[in-house]
Design a protein around this motif. Structure first.
Motif, short mmCIF file in Angstrom:
data_model
loop_
_atom_site.label_atom_id
_atom_site.label_comp_id
_atom_site.label_asym_id
_atom_site.label_seq_id
_atom_site.Cartn_x
_atom_site.Cartn_y
_atom_site.Cartn_z
N CYS A 124 -12.34 -47.06 -70.24
CA CYS A 124 -11.65 -46.07 -69.41
C CYS A 124 -10.40 -45.51 -70.08
N ASP A 125 -10.16 -45.89 -71.33
CA ASP A 125 -8.98 -45.39 -72.04
C ASP A 125 -9.21 -43.96 -72.50
N ASP A 126 -8.17 -43.12 -72.40
CA ASP A 126 -8.27 -41.77 -72.96
C ASP A 126 -8.63 -41.86 -74.43
N TYR A 127 -9.46 -40.91 -74.87
CA TYR A 127 -9.90 -40.91 -76.27
C TYR A 127 -9.18 -39.80 -77.03
N PRO A 128 -8.35 -40.16 -78.04
CA PRO A 128 -7.59 -39.14 -78.77
C PRO A 128 -8.42 -38.46 -79.85
N MET A 129 -8.38 -37.13 -79.87
CA MET A 129 -9.05 -36.34 -80.89
C MET A 129 -7.99 -35.47 -81.57
N LEU A 130 -8.05 -35.36 -82.89
CA LEU A 130 -7.01 -34.64 -83.62
C LEU A 130 -6.90 -33.19 -83.17
N ASN A 131 -8.04 -32.50 -83.13
CA ASN A 131 -8.06 -31.11 -82.67
C ASN A 131 -9.50 -30.75 -82.33
N GLU A 132 -9.67 -29.63 -81.66
CA GLU A 132 -11.01 -29.24 -81.24
C GLU A 132 -11.87 -28.77 -82.40
N ALA A 321 -11.67 -39.67 -70.85
CA ALA A 321 -11.34 -38.28 -71.11
C ALA A 321 -10.99 -38.09 -72.58
N ILE A 322 -11.26 -36.88 -73.08
CA ILE A 322 -10.89 -36.49 -74.43
C ILE A 322 -9.50 -35.84 -74.37
N VAL A 323 -8.56 -36.36 -75.14
CA VAL A 323 -7.18 -35.87 -75.09
C VAL A 323 -6.68 -35.60 -76.51
#
Length: 333
Positions: A124-132, A321-323
């Motif tokens: 359930c942790d937000d998932y960090p993405m560098l950029n779209e 969520a993707i953040v």
């Protein structure tokens, strides 16, 4: 038996036993402080863990408390080895057909790759993405966690060494994938941290759905609340036991090693949907000549879940969520 690891500020968390309906949990520290410790001493710990699980079901386990998946880490937050397979050949066939790919294969030999195993993410942790522009993608997969498996073990022996079964989202950054494939070694930028379900279960929890070393259950996937697919695990071209025996051909496997199934994919994908964006986009290319489903965007919410024969969530849900990834400070850059 269902097991989970809860956050406690330590890298490996704390081991708990979870009820079959995922509503309650009880601390297992008196038996093993972590899941890794339990796996290392499975012959000693399994009976006591099962007895604790039985007391939890009966309502007699002292100290039981409500189970909150948001407090769960990956069942094994880190481990010595993670190998991912591509055991659903239908997925590769779709990709090859859509993009005119030529992939070297050896008849009867499973496709495997060594993966990062030191930083698994919680469900359930937000998932960090560098950029779209990374062209983020998800991949729904099943996994098994094994005990010690000696070199040269047979598929049957390998299947007996499976201690736990679980579910994961094998995140991919498609921008880097083909470039790294062409280097001929493996993935780095294309495959960041993997997200695991809150609970891992012993194979007997699957009942009749554990068939020939395969998980004959639907993997239900939603993106932003919309149905994306529900492919079934029964169409694996190799069983987990067969793949593990291949891995153990000339080396020992140690307790805690994780083997992934590869993206779950069915031959009737047009009906049951897919377990990743890349496959849906490839099907769009085949059907219309162009892909229209977008890659992951910031704010997207993904959910992966498997229901057992009684309609209960088997592993709990991955729901994250993707953040945007945090930008390093000047001091840490």
């Amino acid at each position: 038996m269902k097991l989970a690891t809860l956050k406690n500020g330590a890298p490996d968390g704390r081991l708990v036993v979870v009820s079959r309906d995922l509503s309650r949990a009880v601390d297992a520290a008196a038996i093993a402080p972590t899941l890794r410790a339990a796996l290392d001493h499975w012959e000693r710990c399994e009976g006591d863990l099962r007895a604790l699980a039985q007391r939890l079901e009966e309502g007699t386990a002292p100290g039981a408390f409500p189970f909150d998946p948001a407090q769960a880490m990956a069942p094994l937050p880190r481990t010595g080895q993670f190998v991912d397979a591509s055991a659903f050949l239908n997925h590769g066939t779709i990709m090859e057909r859509a993009y005119n790919l030529t992939v070297k294969k050896q008849e009867g030999v499973p496709i495997l790759i060594q993966r990062q195993s030191d930083d698994f993410r919680g469900p359930c942790d937000d998932y960090p993405m560098l950029n779209e522009e990374e062209q983020g993608d998800f991949e729904g997969e099943f996994a098994v966690i094994v005990g010690d498996l000696p070199m040269g073990s047979s598929p049957a022996a390998a299947e007996r060494a499976i201690r736990l079964v679980t579910l994961f989202n094998d995140m991919s950054m498609r921008r880097h994938l083909f470039a790294e494939l062409q280097l001929g070694f493996g993935f780095i930028k294309a495959k960041p941290a993997t997200v695991f379900a809150p609970v891992a279960v012993t194979p007997d929890e699957l009942g009749d759905a554990w068939v020939d070393g395969r998980i004959a259950l639907d993997l239900r996937i939603h993106r932003n609340g919309d149905w994306f697919g529900n492919p079934n695990g029964r169409e694996m071209d190799w069983s987990f036991g067969e793949i593990l025996a291949h891995l153990a051909h000339n080396r020992d496997l140690r307790s805690g090693a994780i083997l992934g199934s590869g993206t779950v994919s069915n031959r009737d994908a047009a009906t049951v949907g897919s377990a990743c964006l890349a496959e849906r986009r490839a099907l769009e290319v085949i059907a219309t000549g162009a892909a229209t489903t977008p890659p992951l965007r910031f704010g997207d919410r993904l959910r992966f879940e498997v229901l057992d024969a009684a309609g209960r969530s088997l592993f709990g849900a991955i729901d994250h969520a993707i953040v945007p990834a945090a930008t390093p400070s000047a001091d840490s850059a």
